[in-house]
Design an enzyme around this catalytic site. Structure first.
Site, PDB file in Angstrom:
ATOM      1  N   LYS A 186       0.822  -1.201   0.000  1.00 16.87           N
ATOM      2  CA  LYS A 186       0.000   0.000   0.000  1.00 16.87           C
ATOM      3  C   LYS A 186       0.869   1.270   0.000  1.00 16.87           C
ATOM      4  O   LYS A 186       2.051   1.229   0.343  1.00 16.87           O
ATOM      5  CB  LYS A 186      -0.953  -0.013   1.210  1.00 16.87           C
ATOM      6  CG  LYS A 186      -1.815  -1.281   1.310  1.00 16.87           C
ATOM      7  CD  LYS A 186      -2.661  -1.522   0.066  1.00 16.87           C
ATOM      8  CE  LYS A 186      -3.868  -2.387   0.291  1.00 16.87           C
ATOM      9  NZ  LYS A 186      -3.688  -3.840   0.214  1.00 16.87           N
TER      10      LYS A 186
HETATM   11  C1  LIG Z   1      -5.025  -4.623   0.896  1.00 19.88           C
HETATM   12  C2  LIG Z   1      -6.502  -4.615   0.821  1.00 19.88           C
HETATM   13  C3  LIG Z   1      -7.316  -5.113   1.848  1.00 19.88           C
HETATM   14  C4  LIG Z   1      -6.807  -5.890   3.015  1.00 19.88           C
HETATM   15  O1  LIG Z   1      -5.822  -5.342   3.714  1.00 19.88           O
HETATM   16  P1  LIG Z   1      -4.754  -6.277   4.492  1.00 19.88           P
HETATM   17  O2  LIG Z   1      -3.976  -5.280   5.259  1.00 19.88           O
HETATM   18  O3  LIG Z   1      -3.970  -7.008   3.458  1.00 19.88           O
HETATM   19  O4  LIG Z   1      -5.526  -7.198   5.373  1.00 19.88           O
HETATM   20  C5  LIG Z   1      -8.682  -4.980   1.712  1.00 19.88           C
HETATM   21  N1  LIG Z   1      -9.231  -4.396   0.651  1.00 19.88           N
HETATM   22  C6  LIG Z   1      -8.490  -3.918  -0.350  1.00 19.88           C
HETATM   23  C7  LIG Z   1      -9.169  -3.251  -1.491  1.00 19.88           C
HETATM   24  C8  LIG Z   1      -7.106  -4.025  -0.310  1.00 19.88           C
HETATM   25  O5  LIG Z   1      -6.389  -3.571  -1.341  1.00 19.88           O
END
Ligand SMILES: *Cc1c(COP(=O)(O)O)cnc(C)c1O
Length: 387
Positions: A186
Site C-alpha cells: 500500500k
Molecule cells: C489490501 C486490501 C485489503 C486488506 O488489507 P490487508 O492489510 O492485506 O488485510 C482490503 N481491501 C483492499 C481493497 C485491499 O487492497
C-alpha cells in the site's frame, strides 16, 4: 542474463535509514508490542484526518471486520459491495455471518457503479462497502446521498486510498467509517497493519474492545469481557514504521503522480508509433487531483489479441517487468460460486477481472523504467494483435 537490466517488480516499499533506526529504537526500548508508539501513531493519524477518532489494527482485513462489528452487522444482514476488489472485502462480510451483495462496476472507473446500487437494496441491506480501486474514490456525494436516502451505514474500504482526496478533502477526513490498510504494497505501509476512522468516542471504545478479546479494564485489577473480540492489535514496531512513512508520504505522492503521467504519455506515443491507434487498450482515469495512484492498471483488449493475459504477463516477465492482477472478480472464486454467486450477474466485472493488468508503479522507480516498460508492453501487444 547478467547484462539484462534489473527486474522491476509491480511494486516495492521504500524504507529510509530513519525508519530502520526508529525500528531499532523500539526493539531496544523493551516495549515492542502495542504501547506508546501505537498511541502516537493513532494521535498523528487522527490529526491527519481532521481530528476524527482513529484506531489501528494488525491488518486491513481485521480493520474492516471490526468496522462491521462496531455497527453490529451479522447474521441476516446484507452488505452491498463490489466484485472487483481484494477478496478480503467480502470475506469479512461472510466472516461476521452477513451476506455480501455484489453490484457491477463502472467500466471507466472500475469501481462499484453507484447508479446500480439502489436496485440491489433490500429490507436486509445494512451497509454499502465501496472500494477505491487503485486509489480512485467513487463519487462521494452520490455515495453519501444513497446512505442518507436509504438509511444505510457506509464502511469505506479505502485500503488503497491513503492520501486520496475528494474535492480537496482527504479520504477519511469525512464520511462514516473509513478503513485503511498498511500492508506492504500500500502507499503508506507499516509492513502489515490498518486503521479505522470512526465517528465518535463510543465507536472507538467498541473498536478497542473488538481489537483485544472483547476486554474492558476497570481500576487496577478489574477485567471484564462482554463481547467476542479477537487479537488484532498493531505493534509499536509497526507503528513507528507508519510514523516515518507519514513524513515521506507527500514525496511519494508527487512521485507516483509524475510516474503515472509518464505512463500516459509514453503509452499513447508508443501506440501511435506502432500503428495501434485502433487497439482498444483501456487506460486508467487520468485523475491527478483525487487519486493517490496506488496502481497503474490497464484493461487489455483481449478480443483484439491472439493470446491471453497470462501470455502477456509471461513475455513482460521475460523482459524483466513484473505485473500483477488486481483482481479477478470475487464471484469467480470457488467459495463464492459454491454459495450461488455467478460472474455473469456482474458482466463488466467479469470482463475487467479477466483482462485487467497492473503495471509497475512505486516511488523508487526511475524515469527510464517507464519508457522501458511501456515500449516492451506495446511491442508485445503489437506482436499479438489479431490480423
Ligand atoms: C489490501 C486490501 C485489503 C486488506 O488489507 P490487508 O492489510 O492485506 O488485510 C482490503 N481491501 C483492499 C481493497 C485491499 O487492497
Amino acid at each position: 542474463m547478467s547484462n539484462s537490466p534489473a527486474f522491476i517488480p509491480f511494486t516495492r516499499p521504500s524504507f529510509n535509514q530513519e525508519t530502520i533506526d526508529a525500528v531499532s529504537e523500539v526493539l531496544r526500548s523493551g516495549w515492542v508490542t502495542s504501547g506508546p508508539k501505537v498511541a502516537e501513531f493513532e494521535a498523528t493519524l487522527s490529526k491527519y484526518f481532521g481530528g476524527r477518532p482513529v484506531r489501528c489494527f494488525a491488518n486491513g482485513t481485521a480493520t474492516m471486520k471490526i468496522a462491521l462489528q462496531v455497527i453490529g452487522i451479522g447474521g441476516g444482514d446484507e452488505v452491498i459491495t463490489t466484485p472487483i476488489s481484494w477478496v478480503a472485502t467480502s470475506n469479512v462480510v461472510l466472516s461476521v455471518g452477513a451476506k455480501p451483495v455484489f453490484v457491477d462496476v463502472d467500466p471507466i472507473t472500475r469501481n462499484i457503479d453507484l447508479n446500480k446500487v439502489a436496485a440491489a437494496i433490500t429490507p436486509k441491506t445494512r451497509a454499502i462497502m465501496p472500494v477505491y480501486l487503485a486509489g480512485l474514490p467513487v463519487n462521494m456525494d452520490q455515495l453519501y446521498a444513497l446512505a442518507k436516502q436509504y438509511d444505510l451505514r457506509i464502511i469505506e474500504d479505502a485500503a488503497q486510498a491513503f492520501g486520496s482526496q475528494w474535492q480537496g478533502k482527504k479520504i477519511g477526513s469525512f464520511g462514516d467509517l473509513v478503513s485503511f490498510s498498511f500492508q506492504a504494497n500500500k502507499n503508506l505501509t507499516t509492513v502489515e497493519g490498518g486503521c479505522l476512522v470512526l465517528n465518535n468516542a463510543d465507536e472507538a471504545k467498541l473498536a478497542e474492545k473488538f481489537r483485544l478479546q472483547g476486554l474492558t479494564r476497570q481500576g487496577m485489577d478489574g477485567m471484564d469481557v462482554d463481547v467476542l473480540g479477537g487479537k488484532d492489535n498493531l505493534t509499536d514496531i509497526n507503528a513507528v514504521i507508519g510514523l516515518q512513512q507519514l513524513k515521506q508520504l507527500p514525496a511519494y505522492q508527487t512521485r507516483r503522480a509524475a510516474l503515472a503521467r509518464q505512463y500516459f504519455d509514453v503509452i499513447r506515443a508508443e501506440l501511435k508509433s506502432a500503428g495501434l491507434d485502433s487497439l482498444k487498450l483501456e487506460l486508467p482515469v487520468e485523475n491527478y487531483t483525487d487519486s493517490n495512484w496506488h496502481m497503474y492498471q490497464v484493461v487489455l483488449p483481449l478480443d483484439q489479441l491472439d493470446c491471453d493475459r497470462a501470455q502477456i504477463m509471461t513475455e513482460l516477465k521475460d523482459l524483466g517487468v513484473g505485473t500483477g492482477v488486481h483482481y479477478p472478480a470475487i464471484t469467480s472464486f470457488t467459495l463464492y460460486k459454491e454459495q450461488g454467486y455467478k460472474t455473469s450477474d456482474t458482466p463488466v466485472a467479469q470482463r475487467i477481472g479477466r483482462s485487467i493488468l497492473t503495471l509497475p508503479l512505486f516511488p523508487g522507480m526511475a524515469d527510464e523504467d517507464i519508457g522501458r516498460i511501456a515500449s516492451g508492453f506495446i511491442g508485445i501487444l503489437k506482436k499479438h494483435r489479431k490480423n
